[in-house]
Design an enzyme around this catalytic site. Structure first.
Site, PDB file in Angstrom:
ATOM      1  N   ALA A  32      -0.270  19.021   2.929  1.00  0.00           N
ATOM      2  CA  ALA A  32      -0.196  20.238   2.333  1.00  0.00           C
ATOM      3  C   ALA A  32       1.063  20.395   1.757  1.00  0.00           C
ATOM      4  O   ALA A  32       1.574  20.857   0.743  1.00  0.00           O
ATOM      5  CB  ALA A  32      -0.537  21.450   3.152  1.00  0.00           C
ATOM      6  N   ARG A  60      -3.125  25.667  13.431  1.00  0.00           N
ATOM      7  CA  ARG A  60      -2.786  26.178  14.895  1.00  0.00           C
ATOM      8  C   ARG A  60      -1.459  26.593  14.880  1.00  0.00           C
ATOM      9  O   ARG A  60      -1.149  27.147  16.025  1.00  0.00           O
ATOM     10  CB  ARG A  60      -3.349  25.006  15.750  1.00  0.00           C
ATOM     11  CG  ARG A  60      -4.719  24.735  15.982  1.00  0.00           C
ATOM     12  CD  ARG A  60      -4.928  23.618  16.681  1.00  0.00           C
ATOM     13  NE  ARG A  60      -4.452  22.401  16.470  1.00  0.00           N
ATOM     14  CZ  ARG A  60      -4.400  21.287  17.091  1.00  0.00           C
ATOM     15  NH1 ARG A  60      -5.008  21.444  18.304  1.00  0.00           N
ATOM     16  NH2 ARG A  60      -3.837  20.292  16.999  1.00  0.00           N
ATOM     17  N   HIS A 187      -7.608  11.278  -5.374  1.00  0.00           N
ATOM     18  CA  HIS A 187      -6.476  11.491  -6.190  1.00  0.00           C
ATOM     19  C   HIS A 187      -6.367  10.688  -7.253  1.00  0.00           C
ATOM     20  O   HIS A 187      -5.534  10.922  -8.484  1.00  0.00           O
ATOM     21  CB  HIS A 187      -5.289  11.741  -5.381  1.00  0.00           C
ATOM     22  CG  HIS A 187      -4.584  10.414  -4.896  1.00  0.00           C
ATOM     23  ND1 HIS A 187      -5.056   9.872  -3.560  1.00  0.00           N
ATOM     24  CD2 HIS A 187      -3.616   9.579  -5.453  1.00  0.00           C
ATOM     25  CE1 HIS A 187      -4.170   9.059  -3.531  1.00  0.00           C
ATOM     26  NE2 HIS A 187      -3.390   8.599  -4.477  1.00  0.00           N
ATOM     27  N   GLU A 225       1.774  -1.683  -3.725  1.00  0.00           N
ATOM     28  CA  GLU A 225       2.614  -0.697  -3.286  1.00  0.00           C
ATOM     29  C   GLU A 225       3.858  -1.354  -2.516  1.00  0.00           C
ATOM     30  O   GLU A 225       3.644  -2.554  -1.971  1.00  0.00           O
ATOM     31  CB  GLU A 225       1.752   0.196  -2.298  1.00  0.00           C
ATOM     32  CG  GLU A 225       0.963   1.051  -2.594  1.00  0.00           C
ATOM     33  CD  GLU A 225       0.099   1.720  -1.591  1.00  0.00           C
ATOM     34  OE1 GLU A 225       0.441   2.993  -1.644  1.00  0.00           O
ATOM     35  OE2 GLU A 225      -0.719   1.163  -0.956  1.00  0.00           O
ATOM     36  N   ASP A 244      -9.355   1.268   3.106  1.00  0.00           N
ATOM     37  CA  ASP A 244      -8.212   2.259   2.470  1.00  0.00           C
ATOM     38  C   ASP A 244      -8.419   2.179   1.014  1.00  0.00           C
ATOM     39  O   ASP A 244      -8.135   3.600   0.598  1.00  0.00           O
ATOM     40  CB  ASP A 244      -6.796   2.030   3.189  1.00  0.00           C
ATOM     41  CG  ASP A 244      -5.974   3.305   2.786  1.00  0.00           C
ATOM     42  OD1 ASP A 244      -6.096   4.131   3.182  1.00  0.00           O
ATOM     43  OD2 ASP A 244      -4.965   2.659   2.398  1.00  0.00           O
ATOM     44  N   HIS A 249     -10.547   4.020  -4.116  1.00  0.00           N
ATOM     45  CA  HIS A 249      -9.638   3.895  -5.289  1.00  0.00           C
ATOM     46  C   HIS A 249      -9.964   3.010  -6.263  1.00  0.00           C
ATOM     47  O   HIS A 249     -10.329   3.045  -7.410  1.00  0.00           O
ATOM     48  CB  HIS A 249      -8.179   3.891  -4.876  1.00  0.00           C
ATOM     49  CG  HIS A 249      -7.539   4.934  -4.172  1.00  0.00           C
ATOM     50  ND1 HIS A 249      -8.221   6.129  -4.032  1.00  0.00           N
ATOM     51  CD2 HIS A 249      -6.792   4.959  -3.018  1.00  0.00           C
ATOM     52  CE1 HIS A 249      -7.635   6.958  -3.101  1.00  0.00           C
ATOM     53  NE2 HIS A 249      -6.391   6.094  -2.618  1.00  0.00           N
TER      54      HIS A 249
END
Length: 492
Positions: A32, A60, A187, A225, A244, A249
């Site tokens: 977020a 929380r 994404h 990466e 992953d 992807h």
């Protein structure tokens, strides 16, 4: 600031960006803070979060709305380049934020959230939490009557860790939501260049007649990466590069490159064609699989040091040679490659066309072919290599030169290509699922992936070591050299 409804063309549809409530479960989490909140702020600045739309953070963490706004202010300033002294937009955005302390597995906060919900607006619920909480959140949303027929939920990967768990997760979500309400977000599909794959293929007569095994020699898909797995060590040690990156992807990129033209640019039409690609994938032979694990170099830790397991067999690098059993691609190999701690950060797709069937210029001119390169990151753009005469006097010597289109240059420095999360979140609000994965698509990907993982686990294969900040293990280069081919450089 635009605060009224705004029409936007999306394919053959007109999407209405209207009033909405977006609840972010895990609203104080890292995703977020780094992605969701900055993306929403940018869309607010573009006029796509009209009043009285609201972003409601739920977590929380014990804080009130003012404390949450202070938290979001810090996050926005860290991850969005706001000119000094130009905070009016940020303060206006913060005024549309609220916060509720909420327990996903208990009753704390749910009555408060229920009281916040307003009628006559889109309700979207972003599950920015671990998959272990999906069932709890889905049950609570229905228990407290927080959803309506047009409400949407957004779930992040991983969508399971194998076919069985993916089916279980899909069943949990299907028990409470219709498939049209579920947005499984990847994404990579929100990147501007990824979407341009379809525009390049289906919007240009130049390419589509050549987009088959008769004219294309092979296709390379690379996602490299420079970072290691530190900070994600617990998750990554259980997942590895296959779960992953490859299963989602790279699989999605393969689908967009290889799929047939859909009848229309509509969600199910596009996803039907992607599903056909996954189901056409052949099983991969063991000698067409290369797994690697980065070692220490230049003062950085090795993979095994990062995860705290000196006997780890989890791969941080994967290379595969794949084939599709259909008429368009019979005999054309697809080479997939992804890894951590690679030479550079670079994601690209290279379509290598075949040589001309006969060269009129003789052997001294050398071998030349056309290549279409689609760069996804860091500098989005498309390059087409064409063959021309090398300048100068004398004989006919040939060379390859790029027709280069950098999006930043072609569209102007003032243009803003939306971040992937910007587009995807607004597509959730619009109700457009084109760039989101369907349940059968997820399960088909796992059905292809699972046998590969079981294979190397049963053989006891150990990933090959490779130096950090290189191109990966030697076996990856050999995978192509056996076929008389080479990987395209990461630096180019």
């Amino acid at each position: 600031m635009v605060t009224t409804w705004r029409r936007e063309t999306f394919g053959s549809r007109i999407g209405l960006v209207g009033i909405f409530d977006l609840v972010v479960f895990g609203g104080t989490g890292d995703l977020a803070r780094r992605k969701i909140l900055p993306a929403l702020f940018k869309r607010f600045c573009a006029g796509q979060m009209p009043k009285p739309s609201r972003l409601i953070g739920a977590a929380r963490t014990d804080m009130d709305t003012e404390a949450y706004r202070a938290f979001v202010r810090i996050a926005i300033k860290e991850f969005v380049d706001i000119p000094d002294g130009d905070d009016a937009a940020l303060e206006a955005f913060l005024a549309q934020l609220e916060y509720v302390v909420l327990d996903a597995r208990g009753d704390t906060g749910w009555a408060t959230l229920q009281g916040m919900m307003a009628p006559d607006r889109v309700r979207a619920f972003y599950f920015s939490v671990g998959p272990g909480l999906f069932e709890d959140l889905a049950c609570k949303l229905h228990q407290w009557n927080l959803t309506e027929d047009d409400s949407r939920i957004v779930v992040e990967k991983p969508f399971g860790r194998d076919l069985e768990t993916a089916q279980e997760l899909n069943a949990i979500l299907a028990a409470h939501f219709h498939e049209s309400q579920i947005y499984r977000i990847d994404h990579y599909l929100g990147k501007e260049t990824v979407q341009n794959l379809m525009a390049v293929r289906f919007g240009n007569m130049l390419f589509e007649p050549l987009w088959n095994s008769q004219y294309i020699d092979h296709i390379q898909i690379t996602v490299a990466e420079t970072v290691g797995v530190a900070g994600r060590d617990v998750y990554y040690e259980r997942a590895g590069a296959m779960r992953d990156m490859v299963q989602n992807h790279l699989m999605q990129l393969l689908c967009l490159i290889a799929m047939e033209p859909p009848a229309k640019f509509e969600p199910d039409a596009v996803r039907d064609e992607k599903l056909k690609v996954i189901r056409a994938l052949d099983p991969v032979e063991p000698h067409h699989i290369v797994r690697g694990q980065y070692t220490s170099a230049d003062g950085v830790a090795s993979y095994r040091e990062d995860v705290g397991n000196d006997r780890s067999k989890t791969e941080s690098f994967m290379a595969l040679k794949c084939h599709l059993s259909n008429w368009r691609w019979a005999g054309t190999p697809f080479y997939l490659r992804t890894g951590k701690r690679m030479e550079v950060r670079n994601s690209k797709i290279t379509v290598v066309f075949k040589d001309a069937p006969h060269s009129i210029f003789g052997p001294e001119a050398g071998r030349h072919n056309n290549e279409l390169t689609i760069v996804l990151q860091p500098n989005e753009g498309i390059t087409l290599d064409v063959t021309i005469k090398e300048p100068g006097q004398g004989g006919m010597r040939l060379m390859d030169v790029p027709l280069d289109m950098s999006f930043a240059e072609a569209l102007g420095e003032g243009s803003h290509a939306p971040d992937a999360y910007e587009r995807l979140i607004m597509d959730v609000i619009r109700g457009n699922q084109t760039l989101f994965m369907r349940n059968d698509e997820v399960e088909a990907a796992w059905a292809w992936t699972d046998p590969l993982i079981r294979g190397w686990e049963s053989r006891g294969d150990v990933p090959k070591p490779y130096d950090s900040f290189t191109t990966g293990p030697d076996g990856a280069a050999q995978l192509l050299r056996r076929d008389g081919r080479e990987w395209r450089g990461l630096l180019s």
